[in-house]
Design a protein around this motif. Structure first.
Motif, short mmCIF file in Angstrom:
data_model
loop_
_atom_site.label_atom_id
_atom_site.label_comp_id
_atom_site.label_asym_id
_atom_site.label_seq_id
_atom_site.Cartn_x
_atom_site.Cartn_y
_atom_site.Cartn_z
N CYS A 42 0.83 -1.20 0.00
CA CYS A 42 0.00 0.00 0.00
C CYS A 42 0.87 1.25 0.00
N ILE A 46 -7.67 5.06 -3.56
CA ILE A 46 -7.04 3.96 -4.30
C ILE A 46 -6.21 3.11 -3.35
N THR A 47 -5.44 3.79 -2.47
CA THR A 47 -4.60 3.04 -1.54
C THR A 47 -5.44 2.18 -0.62
N ALA A 100 -6.85 -0.66 -2.45
CA ALA A 100 -5.80 -1.65 -2.71
C ALA A 100 -5.59 -2.54 -1.50
N LEU A 137 -6.29 -6.53 -1.49
CA LEU A 137 -5.26 -7.54 -1.21
C LEU A 137 -5.71 -8.46 -0.10
N CYS A 161 1.06 6.09 -7.26
CA CYS A 161 -0.06 6.91 -7.71
C CYS A 161 0.30 8.39 -7.63
N VAL A 196 1.84 1.56 -3.53
CA VAL A 196 0.72 1.99 -4.36
C VAL A 196 0.50 3.51 -4.20
#
Lengths: 318, 707
Positions: free
Chosen positions: B99, B120-121, B124, B128, B106, B102
């Motif tokens: 993360c 988004i994080t 994510a 996962l 991003c 990520v």
């Protein structure tokens, strides 16, 4: 169909596919190096399997593999005779196994935590009190020691012989001796075994001692193979690889299930897989991913074949 | 009685009135005592390091440590959540690292705005962990192995991607004030991530302790099978638990990204081990079902101060792992043994006998209590079809009701009561019963409280809690053992709670204490209020309104006494004893047709127990040293039914002296010229004709008149 048979089937299929697809895979030389590359892992896995069958877990193995052989090499470099250096390391390993066993059997700590903690203790104490550096080489003049990792006997490398020896001994112990059968009984139902008069506590201690002794043996072989030890191996995923091999073949972490054959089969599958990937020049991370996905598949298949009975499942098994 | 003996009695009463053992035992029973050992460990660790390291409590250092604590805290929360559900998540460190990557990719590589980067994080992280959730929740794989494998996979993916983007990430992050605030900002001197951690902690605490999904999760962790039987959706609950833990890891990863802007290969490495140590040190049980946000924070603090402190002390490399390992070992050892011996300690300390000297009972050799066989030839109703009818009652239509051990109310009807039907299934252990003026059956349900049952069998609650006493350690606001009730002319319900220290299954143990653990409670239907009106009563049992409705009578079982409490008139609010020398243990009281009262004696007194009640130390030793089935208990094998008047004079008694039909008599009810007899452990309701009684008299009409 047992998991062992499935894994064996997968190994055979993979072996055939790789033999056809990859040139040089099926050659004798490659096959020997295949088995050799996983023999240390296999030896560790046999030790772990003995503990796991008795419903335990030994996470401190890798600490022994990392620290004690490094100490042996360091003392060899200081001129200490090989036998003294090795024997004192074996003594320490024995003490560690004894401590693990006592903590689990008598202080009644969960194995997961006591061995996790004792591994950290062994590594930490060894690193700060015994070792001068974390990376230790073998100095020239110790060919006798290096032989256990590098020599051949009847055309087969010594590490492979050691793996075979340890596996056969463990198999005979588990299937032919009273203590071995008791170990299965204990792993299957600890309380029932205790109530039927089996001395479960000494038996538990014994499994951890065996595991530690096997760990120091594997560590010394590994050190001799590459003529050096990096104590940082403690922080690698090695212990997970060992558990992977144990579980892959069908030794249930619940205890009481599986055998040494299943460990050998698991080791072979990983060996074939690793060797194929090395030939195909996969990088280490991709290897890990492939390995893990195989294990995940094995776990799921195991769950399909032996679904957990919600009514009789034991509480607190993670 | 001479002056010295009365002085001696007064001394003994005072000496055994309060007991430290009782305080300790009741404190040990508190759930928050689970966190005692972890809390003490934390205090010791924090004090030690603040003493050892100069400047450890400086503001700058605290803020620096706090920033680390914030990120680590999220990981510990993530793990705690999963562990409470009976699982484990070894992949939290890898998810944290991914993360972090990520977020950085991003933000730095794709140059997305923060409003996009943050969701988004978080998504994510959730996605996962959803892999774990699907495998563990739906495919039912083992959590330890599964997350071990996903950890290796996630770690490998992180390493591959990290190598790809490492060059670019090192070149620095774009200017953004919010991003900087996340990484290094603070509000009122508190670091940003600590603020976020506190918010998450509060939300998490409410979620775990006050919400339905939180309770479901705890239930699954505490007993998966029982949770499944209770109809809890295990699959989905576990799935969302793992997703939630992934999101928590993602929050941690986000703050880490903002603070360090790095995705080095050691990001989050081994943090799962450190987090497990923290969780265990906090006393979150790895078997599942036990744990809280507070305990997670205690564990996180201990571990962080420990690791951080060892580094700051400048000890060589391996030592921090030694300290961590040793602490883990010690903490687990203490925790395991604390959990194991706590219950033993409670069992040994919980029963606290006191001094109780009572006047000798009336003779049973002659007089009204002389045994006879008047109950022996009773007609058996519902023989072997009722399990323990503690109380029975007859309605206006002449149908017989009895509460049984299954938590049901049975109804018998027909000329000889041969029709058995289950009238209602309120649950609990139905004990005393009474009809109110609307013909609702009001029942005391042990373990539940005071409930009513309408004519159609539907159940409604009157009361299940009363005011809490400020000086009791046990929470006595809940009703544990509501025993018997009666209803005043104005509709107020008076009911007894036999003891606040024992449940229905161990009610007899209360006898060994000889302490006033019970109380009389009033429920007023006009305003729905419940309040305790008499405290410290020795196992109050039967309750019955006097014929004039101005007072009620209640029995104190272990005191062999009947008392009267006035609710109306000049003496309202006062209590007086009218009988204090019964030869047995009084149970239910009910009206009789001739203006007197029926009383059931559940068992007879024995000289040995009377003597033992004057020796509290003897009973304490007995409880501690021998098994419960060897204890000296009150005799409840054989009793009788007797009749007394408003002045407390007993006129007659009815016995089944062999105890073949009616051992353990707990109740009796007069109706239309017959007497009905119930027993707590009996397999029937007895019925005998009463010579010379009013053949039209009915209990319900005696209270509420004809309809």
């Amino acid at each position: 169909m047992t998991q062992e048979v499935i894994v064996l089937g997968m190994t055979v299929v993979l072996f055939i596919v790789l033999s056809i697809a990859l040139r040089g895979f099926a050659s004798t030389g490659n096959l020997l190096s295949l088995v050799r590359s996983v023999s240390v892992l296999g030896v560790l896995a046999v030790g772990m399997a003995v503990v796991v069958i008795g419903r335990g877990l030994d996470l401190s193995q890798v600490a022994i593999v990392a620290v004690l052989p490094a100490w042996v090499l360091q003392r060899l470099g200081q001129g200490v005779p090989t036998s003294t250096a090795v024997l004192s390391a074996v003594g320490i390993a024995l003490a560690v196994g004894l401590a693990n066993g006592l903590l689990v059997a008598f202080v009644e700590l969960p194995a997961l935590f006591s061995t996790l903690a004792s591994g950290m203790l062994v590594y930490g104490l060894g690193r700060s009190l015994l070792l001068e550096r974390s990376f230790v080489y073998v100095n020239p003049g110790h060919e006798g020691f290096l032989a256990i990792g590098q020599a051949n006997f009847l055309g087969v490398p010594i590490p492979v012989w050691i793996f075979i020896g340890v596996a056969v001994a463990a198999h005979l112990f588990l299937s032919r001796t009273q203590r071995g059968r008791f170990l299965y009984a204990m792993g299957d139902n600890y309380e029932a075994a205790r109530l039927s008069g089996i001395a479960v506590r000494p038996l538990t201690v014994m499994t951890y001692v065996l595991s530690s002794l096997v760990a120091i043996l594997a560590g010394l072989v590994l050190a001799a193979e590459v003529a050096s030890v990096n104590a940082q191996i403690f922080t690698s995923t090695m212990i997970f690889d060992v558990i992977l091999v144990v579980v892959l073949g069908g030794v249930s972490l619940l205890g009481g299930r599986g055998s040494i054959t299943s460990v050998v089969v698991g080791t072979l599958l990983i060996g074939v897989l690793l060797n194929g990937m090395v030939i195909m020049n996969f990088d280490n991370n991709v290897q890990n991913i492939v390995k893990s996905i195989v294990l995940l598949g094995a776990i799921i298949v195991d769950n399909r074949l032996h679904p957990r009975d919600e009514e009789t499942a034991r509480q607190g098994d993670i | 009685m001479s002056a010295t003996t009365s002085f001696r009695q007064a001394y003994l009463r005072a000496r055994y009135r309060f007991s430290l053992a009782q305080v300790v035992a009741e404190l040990l029973q508190k759930r928050w005592m689970d966190a005692l050992v972890p809390f003490v460990v934390m205090v010791v660790v924090v004090t030690t390091f603040t003493q050892l390291i100069s400047g450890y409590t400086d503001v700058d250092n605290l803020i620096n440590t706090g920033r680390e604590f914030g990120e680590f805290g999220f990981l510990v929360f993530a793990l705690t959540l999963v562990v409470i559900g009976g699982g484990i998540d070894l992949s939290i460190g890898a998810i944290f690292a991914l993360c972090d990557l990520v977020a950085l990719v991003c933000f730095v590589h794709f140059k997305l705005p923060l409003v996009a980067v943050i969701p988004i994080t978080l998504i994510a992280g959730g996605a996962l962990a959803a892999v774990n959730g699907i495998l563990i929740g739906f495919l039912r794989t083992r959590a330890f192995l599964t997350t071990l494998v996903t950890m290796i996979i996630f770690r490998a993916v992180f390493d591959i991607l990290g190598q790809k983007y490492s060059q670019e990430l090192m070149s620095g992050t774009p200017e953004n004030s919010t991003w900087e605030w996340l990484g290094s900002g603070s509000l009122l001197g508190i670091p940003s991530n600590i603020i976020a951690l506190v918010i998450v902690a509060i939300v998490g605490h409410i979620f775990l302790s006050r919400s339905r999904p939180g309770w479901h999760l705890t239930a699954i962790g505490a007993g998966r099978r029982a949770a499944r039987h209770a109809g809890i959706g295990i699959e989905w609950t576990l799935f969302w638990t793992y997703v939630g833990s992934g999101v928590l890891c993602a929050i941690g990863g986000l703050f880490y990204a903002a603070r360090l802007a790095s995705a080095g290969s050691d990001t989050g490495l081994n943090s799962e081990i450190v987090a497990i140590t923290a969780v265990v040190l906090g006393g979150v049980s790895l078997g599942g079902g036990k744990g809280s946000v507070g305990r997670a924070l205690i564990g996180a603090t201990t571990v962080l101060v420990l690791t951080n402190g060892v580094v700051r002390l400048g000890v060589v490399g391996g030592m921090s792992s030694v300290v961590l390992g040793a602490t883990l070992l010690l903490a687990v050892a203490i925790d395991v043994h604390w959990a194991k011996h706590r219950h033993k300690a409670i069992a040994k300390l919980y029963v606290v006998p006191t001094y109780l000297a009572l006047p000798p009972g009336q003779s049973t050799d002659e007089g009204p209590f002389k045994p006879n066989q008047r109950l022996a030839k009773s007609q058996a109703i519902g023989l072997d079809m009722v399990d323990g009818p503690e109380d029975c009652i007859i309605d206006r239509q002449g149908r017989l009701y009895a509460g049984v051990r299954q938590g049901w109310i049975l109804r018998f009807s027909g000329p000889n009561f041969e029709n058995r039907e289950v009238f209602s299934k309120p649950g609990g252990r139905p004990l005393g019963m009474a009809f109110d003026k609307d013909d609702n059956l009001i029942v005391c349900l042990a373990g539940m409280g005071l409930y009513g049952i309408r004519e159609d069998g539907s159940v409604f609650k009157l009361s299940d809690e009363t005011n809490r006493s400020w000086n009791k350690i046990n929470d006595d606001s809940r009703l544990r053992l509501a025993d018997d009730l009666d209803i005043g002319p104005d509709g107020r319900v008076y009911f007894s709670e036999a003891t606040i220290r024992y449940e229905i299954h161990s009610w007899a143990t209360d006898a060994l204490e000889g302490r006033g653990n019970g109380r009389i409670i009033e429920y007023d239907p006009r305003n729905g209020k419940t309040r305790t009106i008499i405290k410290n009563v020795l196992f109050p049992n039967g309750i019955c309104m006097s014929h004039d409705g101005k007072s009620f009578l209640f029995a104190e079982t272990w005191k062999h006494s009947i008392s009267r409490h006035w609710v109306e008139g000049p003496k309202a609010g006062t209590t007086e004893v009218i009988i204090d020398n019964l030869p047995g243990f009084p149970d239910n009281i009910n009206r009789s047709s001739d203006g007197k009262y029926w009383l059931a004696l559940v068992g007879m007194r024995t000289p040995s127990l009377d003597l033992a009640m004057r020796f509290p130390d003897f009973r304490t030793r007995m409880v501690k040293e021998i098994a419960p089935d060897e204890w000296l208990f009150p005799n409840i094998n054989n009793g009788c039914v007797c009749k007394f008047d408003d002045a407390g004079n007993v006129s007659e008694s009815l016995w089944d002296s062999g105890g073949t039909s009616h051992p353990t008599i707990t109740s009796m009810r007069e109706d239309r010229g017959h007497l009905y007899i119930g027993g707590l452990y009996n397999n029937r309701i007895g019925r005998i004709p009463l010579e010379g009684s009013d053949p039209s008299w009915n209990g319900v009409e005696s209270y509420w008149g004809k309809k």
